[in-house]
Write an enzyme that holds these catalytic residues in place. Sequence first.
Site, PDB file in Angstrom:
ATOM      1  N   ASP A 198       0.870  -1.175   0.000  1.00 19.27           N
ATOM      2  CA  ASP A 198       0.000   0.000   0.000  1.00 19.27           C
ATOM      3  C   ASP A 198       0.908   1.226   0.000  1.00 19.27           C
ATOM      4  O   ASP A 198       1.740   1.390   0.897  1.00 19.27           O
ATOM      5  CB  ASP A 198      -0.879  -0.025   1.263  1.00 19.27           C
ATOM      6  CG  ASP A 198      -2.241   0.560   1.027  1.00 19.27           C
ATOM      7  OD1 ASP A 198      -2.314   1.592   0.344  1.00 19.27           O
ATOM      8  OD2 ASP A 198      -3.223  -0.007   1.539  1.00 19.27           O
TER       9      ASP A 198
ATOM     10  N   ASP B  32      -2.778   4.647  -2.612  1.00 20.04           N
ATOM     11  CA  ASP B  32      -3.798   5.290  -1.780  1.00 20.04           C
ATOM     12  C   ASP B  32      -4.177   6.674  -2.333  1.00 20.04           C
ATOM     13  O   ASP B  32      -3.287   7.468  -2.668  1.00 20.04           O
ATOM     14  CB  ASP B  32      -3.203   5.454  -0.363  1.00 20.04           C
ATOM     15  CG  ASP B  32      -4.227   5.846   0.682  1.00 20.04           C
ATOM     16  OD1 ASP B  32      -5.137   5.049   0.945  1.00 20.04           O
ATOM     17  OD2 ASP B  32      -4.107   6.949   1.248  1.00 20.04           O
TER      18      ASP B  32
ATOM     19  N   GLU C  81      -6.334   3.985  -6.004  1.00 14.42           N
ATOM     20  CA  GLU C  81      -7.612   4.253  -5.346  1.00 14.42           C
ATOM     21  C   GLU C  81      -8.108   5.606  -5.848  1.00 14.42           C
ATOM     22  O   GLU C  81      -7.496   6.632  -5.562  1.00 14.42           O
ATOM     23  CB  GLU C  81      -7.446   4.281  -3.826  1.00 14.42           C
ATOM     24  CG  GLU C  81      -8.783   4.398  -3.101  1.00 14.42           C
ATOM     25  CD  GLU C  81      -8.662   4.910  -1.663  1.00 14.42           C
ATOM     26  OE1 GLU C  81      -9.583   4.680  -0.870  1.00 14.42           O
ATOM     27  OE2 GLU C  81      -7.644   5.563  -1.338  1.00 14.42           O
TER      28      GLU C  81
ATOM     29  N   HIS D 154     -11.126  -2.334   3.602  1.00 14.65           N
ATOM     30  CA  HIS D 154     -10.944  -1.956   5.006  1.00 14.65           C
ATOM     31  C   HIS D 154     -11.656  -0.652   5.379  1.00 14.65           C
ATOM     32  O   HIS D 154     -11.637  -0.258   6.540  1.00 14.65           O
ATOM     33  CB  HIS D 154      -9.453  -1.827   5.308  1.00 14.65           C
ATOM     34  CG  HIS D 154      -8.824  -0.700   4.543  1.00 14.65           C
ATOM     35  ND1 HIS D 154      -8.744  -0.685   3.168  1.00 14.65           N
ATOM     36  CD2 HIS D 154      -8.297   0.476   4.952  1.00 14.65           C
ATOM     37  CE1 HIS D 154      -8.189   0.446   2.774  1.00 14.65           C
ATOM     38  NE2 HIS D 154      -7.909   1.168   3.833  1.00 14.65           N
ATOM     39  N   ASP D 155     -12.217   0.047   4.397  1.00 17.66           N
ATOM     40  CA  ASP D 155     -12.939   1.302   4.667  1.00 17.66           C
ATOM     41  C   ASP D 155     -14.458   1.127   4.587  1.00 17.66           C
ATOM     42  O   ASP D 155     -15.195   2.082   4.845  1.00 17.66           O
ATOM     43  CB  ASP D 155     -12.570   2.368   3.618  1.00 17.66           C
ATOM     44  CG  ASP D 155     -11.129   2.839   3.716  1.00 17.66           C
ATOM     45  OD1 ASP D 155     -10.555   2.804   4.819  1.00 17.66           O
ATOM     46  OD2 ASP D 155     -10.593   3.273   2.677  1.00 17.66           O
TER      47      ASP D 155
END
Length: 543
Positions: free
Chosen positions: A98, A200, A242, A315-316
């Site tokens: 990440d 990210d 993302e 995870h969000d």
Amino acid sequence: MEQKWWHDAVVYQIYPRSFLDSNNDGIGDLNGIISKLDYLKLLGINVIWLSPVYQSPMDDNGYDISDYQAIAEEFGSMEDMKRLMDEAKKRDIKIVMDLVVNHTSDEHRWFEQARSSKDNPYRDYYIWRDAKPDGSAPDDQQSIFGGSAWQWDEQTEQYYFHLFSKRQPDLNWENPKVQEEVHQMMNWWIDLGIGGFRLDVIDLIGKEIDKGITGNGPRLHSLLKQMNQATFGNKDLLTVGETWGATPEIAKLYSAQDRDELSMVFQFEHITLTWENGDKWNPIPLDLREFKNVLTKWQVELADDGWNSLFWNNHDLPRLVSKYGDDKKYRVESAKMLATCLHFLKGTPYIYQGEEIGMTNVAFDTLEQYKDIETHNFYKVKTEAGVTHEHMMGAIHENSRDNARTPMHWDNKPNGGFTEGTPWIELNPNFPEINVESALSDPNSIFFHYQKLIELRKAHPVIVYGSFTPVFEEHDQVFAYVRELDGEKLFVVCNFSNDNLTLDMPEQYQTQTLDCLINNYQTITELSAKLELAPYESFAVKL
Ligand code: TEU
Ligand code: CA
């Protein structure tokens, strides 16, 4: 389209903090992950997307990095990281890191330098502006975590810009030195042997602060082309951005093969359909017609150019079976249906840890049981603006990021086998029923359904490269489609409702000779004029 190794790959996302704790300090760690590589191999995945494990004060659970080339002590050491990569490699699993480079932690040495004085050489690594004459912030841009995006710095008497928490100052991507430092750091990881990067909030790096432009800024794509050339360009890695603001047109700018930017992006159009006017704290029910339209649009628009990432959660986001299925009576059926629906689409599928055993949302009674910074910040912002505690707790139960972050359920022992210590966040109390051990002991479990879906993708190029045609387009409860490649034709049907349905089958799909690839009730042996579907029934057949 040139074929790539990641076209038929399936990615598994690990949120290390919540995966498995090997030393009983209550926090998941790298050694925990290493001990479960055989489990992931059994599932059949090819790639692990590892949420951040870098050194960090953990203001945002590691998305606030204070050293990109060190491992957070609570997760292990660089030696552990190298061992994870070696052990994964032995099992043909690649590790995607990440990459959080829109911002750093305020404890990163660049920021510590930058904030020490206005003429420090690192000052320009971040974004500083003077106060307005009355002392207030330069403008009213808002942080994505709530409140102003500007934070006053006492010592140097300027504001700095942060799109996330005030402990996550945004890097100044207009500064060529920032670009170079990030490229060097990426090359260091590439040389270690990683399989790629998940970038990210990458669509924020082209921002033009003074014009109030944050997403999809004018310099974004040139920055990505430079990054590509300076780092992963000729390395055959998987890179996924993302990009909350991506439309299909924009996604093609990132991922078309002749663009030399990224492999693919995560788009969120299907996710935000259940947020009223883009506000996740005002959840609204899913309209399946809209959902189908969005997914169909992405399948059609990226058919020949660009590449889709396929995901229902991360995870969000809330757990898929709670959001789009039925996490009680039809938990197993609906989890399998959702998996089938996603894994037969064109694109690279992502599985979020626990999805493969049908983990569900949690509903903690008190705010204190939640740990997520976004949840706490917005509770404060919203209740101060007059929203009731009851409303906020309801919204948190639906959409808090902690739904995805409660620890993984390994077995029915205390704390689900996640830790023998005190977990950093409480477990979902349903771990005695929903856990890996029981999934592995049941050949009909959700786990083995995912295993089969992954095998099917490897065995049938039509799943990877075939065309996509929607069927029953006007139906409010059923999402169905046909995939076709070189004469091989698959028909996929998914009932998104808890009703028994009867559909009129178009003549062209009626047949007595078919091959049922996967199903979640009875095996399908023929398709007649009437199609009867049980609640959440789904299947894929080869016509
Ligand atoms: O998320 C970006 C982001 O915009 C999310 O915070 C999103 O708005 C929200 O969580 C939707 O539920 C990325 C990471 O995935 C997230 O975990 C980080 O907190 C964030 O960036 C900052 O790095
Ligand atoms: Ca630990």
